[in-house]
Design a protein around this motif. Structure first.
Motif, PDB file in Angstrom:
ATOM      1  N   ALA A  89      43.289  51.066  62.879  1.00 11.75           N
ATOM      2  CA  ALA A  89      42.125  50.617  62.137  1.00 11.75           C
ATOM      3  C   ALA A  89      43.242  51.184  60.193  1.00 11.75           C
ATOM      4  CB  ALA A  89      40.874  51.587  62.181  1.00 11.75           C
ATOM      5  N   VAL A  90      43.970  51.949  60.511  1.00 11.34           N
ATOM      6  CA  VAL A  90      44.528  52.711  59.482  1.00 11.34           C
ATOM      7  C   VAL A  90      45.772  51.384  59.360  1.00 11.34           C
ATOM      8  CG1 VAL A  90      46.585  54.540  58.651  1.00 11.34           C
ATOM      9  CG2 VAL A  90      44.228  55.153  59.983  1.00 11.34           C
ATOM     10  N   ASP A  91      46.198  50.482  60.248  1.00 12.98           N
ATOM     11  CA  ASP A  91      47.606  50.212  60.162  1.00 12.98           C
ATOM     12  C   ASP A  91      46.963  49.139  58.822  1.00 12.98           C
ATOM     13  OD1 ASP A  91      49.727  51.739  60.762  1.00 12.98           O
ATOM     14  OD2 ASP A  91      50.096  51.027  62.492  1.00 12.98           O
ATOM     15  N   ILE A  92      45.920  48.207  59.643  1.00 19.42           N
ATOM     16  CA  ILE A  92      45.424  47.099  58.911  1.00 19.42           C
ATOM     17  C   ILE A  92      44.606  46.794  57.881  1.00 19.42           C
ATOM     18  CG2 ILE A  92      44.012  45.394  59.596  1.00 19.42           C
ATOM     19  CD1 ILE A  92      43.869  45.752  62.694  1.00 19.42           C
ATOM     20  N   GLU A  96      45.412  45.645  54.893  1.00 14.81           N
ATOM     21  CA  GLU A  96      45.080  44.398  54.461  1.00 14.81           C
ATOM     22  C   GLU A  96      44.308  44.665  52.584  1.00 14.81           C
ATOM     23  OE1 GLU A  96      43.462  41.236  55.606  1.00 14.81           O
ATOM     24  OE2 GLU A  96      45.333  41.114  57.397  1.00 14.81           O
ATOM     25  N   TYR A  97      43.767  45.738  52.460  1.00 11.36           N
ATOM     26  CA  TYR A  97      43.265  46.388  51.408  1.00 11.36           C
ATOM     27  C   TYR A  97      44.793  45.623  50.135  1.00 11.36           C
ATOM     28  CZ  TYR A  97      41.997  49.126  47.663  1.00 11.36           C
ATOM     29  OH  TYR A  97      41.775  49.047  46.398  1.00 11.36           O
ATOM     30  N   TYR A  98      45.394  46.161  49.892  1.00  9.81           N
ATOM     31  CA  TYR A  98      46.954  45.856  49.512  1.00  9.81           C
ATOM     32  C   TYR A  98      47.239  44.360  49.234  1.00  9.81           C
ATOM     33  CZ  TYR A  98      46.577  50.921  47.995  1.00  9.81           C
ATOM     34  OH  TYR A  98      46.132  52.598  48.179  1.00  9.81           O
ATOM     35  N   ALA A 107      37.247  44.044  48.378  1.00  9.48           N
ATOM     36  CA  ALA A 107      38.695  44.087  49.638  1.00  9.48           C
ATOM     37  C   ALA A 107      38.981  45.728  49.876  1.00  9.48           C
ATOM     38  CB  ALA A 107      39.953  44.708  48.355  1.00  9.48           C
ATOM     39  N   LEU A 108      38.872  46.259  49.889  1.00  2.26           N
ATOM     40  CA  LEU A 108      37.997  47.861  51.414  1.00  2.26           C
ATOM     41  C   LEU A 108      36.572  46.899  52.295  1.00  2.26           C
ATOM     42  CD1 LEU A 108      39.112  50.527  51.742  1.00  2.26           C
ATOM     43  CD2 LEU A 108      37.183  51.153  51.010  1.00  2.26           C
ATOM     44  N   ARG A 109      35.953  46.366  52.287  1.00  5.76           N
ATOM     45  CA  ARG A 109      35.346  45.704  53.170  1.00  5.76           C
ATOM     46  C   ARG A 109      35.745  44.624  53.978  1.00  5.76           C
ATOM     47  NH1 ARG A 109      29.860  47.141  52.393  1.00  5.76           N
ATOM     48  NH2 ARG A 109      28.849  45.036  53.996  1.00  5.76           N
TER      49      ARG A 109
END
Ligand code: CA
Length: 297
Positions: A89-92, A96-98, A107-109
């Motif tokens: 979760a933290v890695d993805i 994906e966010y950045y 982007a966060l969703r």
């Protein structure tokens, strides 16, 4: 006690970073952000299945577009699968966010949706990871605003003007009972079903993500705290506020973890504290009471 729909957790040790002041585009507001993220296995577990991160992109354009990201995830699943789920979760989400060209909120969703999809897919491909999942609470600070996304029972608090506000709603069985008037918040803390959560990243092909309807204005002096239930099960909201107000972000995290361990440390404990410098915006606007914001002290 382990979660019913979650079970384990992961820690990533400790990170402490002080970001430089940034000048925002239109408002020309200096926001000096300080952050500390710390995690501890606690006193009874052999492994830490919480996972957490503070990401300062450190690049002018990326920082300007996407801001800084804080994530706390609390994994569940046998055979160390919870550790895998929270790390995924933290890695993805951070990747994906950045990578996204969208605004922070969308982007966060989308990053949460991607994490849910990948964790669930992985859980169906690896037998020992069947049923794994993770809570996840994330906060982005960009310019003078915050956005958040959240699944499960890890929490986000805001400490402002001598009060502490719970900014997320636990997706848990006991919280549903509290909302229906069947339990008080205090009764919920000790209820036998307090570890039953209703939503997690990776448990199903689709997940409902909670987020604010619009960016939340932040002020100088604000403190945000993200944590796993290993903290708030043992430390009262008022104590959390007092610890945050009494020290710098690093010392506050350490103090809160120490307090939870002194009281048994039955679960992994993860705490992230983010401080907005007092030179920040001084808007006098009140906190908007979103569906998931409530005064808890
Ligand atoms: Ca936990």
């Amino acid at each position: 006690m382990e979660k019913m729909f979650k079970f384990l957790r992961k820690s990533r040790g400790e990170r402490h970073k002080t970001a430089p002041a940034v000048t925002t585009g239109d408002t020309r507001v200096e926001l000096a952000i300080t952050a500390s993220v710390q995690s501890d296995v606690g006193c009874h577990r052999e492994i830490n299945e919480d996972c957490s991160a503070y990401i300062d992109p450190g690049d002018g354009d990326l920082l300007s577009a996407k801001g800084r990201l804080v994530i706390v995830a609390d994994g569940m699943g046998g055979h160390s699968a919870g550790e895998v789920a929270s790390r995924m979760a933290v890695d993805i989400i951070s990747r994906e966010y950045y990578d996204s060209a969208e605004e922070p909120a969308s982007a966060l969703r989308r990053s949460f949706i991607a994490a849910n999809r990948e964790i669930h897919s992985n859980s169906t491909q690896v037998q020992t990871r069947t049923g794994m999942g993770t809570t996840c609470t994330a906060l982005v600070l960009r310019d003078a605003t915050a956005v958040s996304a959240h699944v499960g029972d890890s929490r986000l608090y805001l400490i402002r003007s001598g009060q502490i506000y719970l900014m997320t709603e636990d997706h848990s069985a006991v919280n549903e009972m509290v909302k229906r008037g069947l339990l008080t918040r205090e009764e919920a803390r000790h209820h036998p079903d307090k570890n039953v959560i209703l939503r997690a990243l990776g448990s199903h092909p689709e997940v409902e993500i909670s987020s604010w309807g619009e960016p939340f204005p932040i002020r100088g002096g604000d403190r945000f705290l993200l944590c796993s239930d290993g903290l708030y099960d043992l430390v009262e909201d008022k104590e959390i506020m007092q610890a945050v107000l009494a020290a710098d972000v690093h010392s506050a995290c350490a103090e809160l973890i120490s307090l939870a361990k002194d009281r048994g440390g039955y679960d992994n404990i993860t705490v992230a504290v983010v401080g907005v410098g007092v030179d920040g915006p001084t808007s006098s606007s009140d906190i908007r009471q979103t569906r998931e914001a409530q005064v808890v002290v």
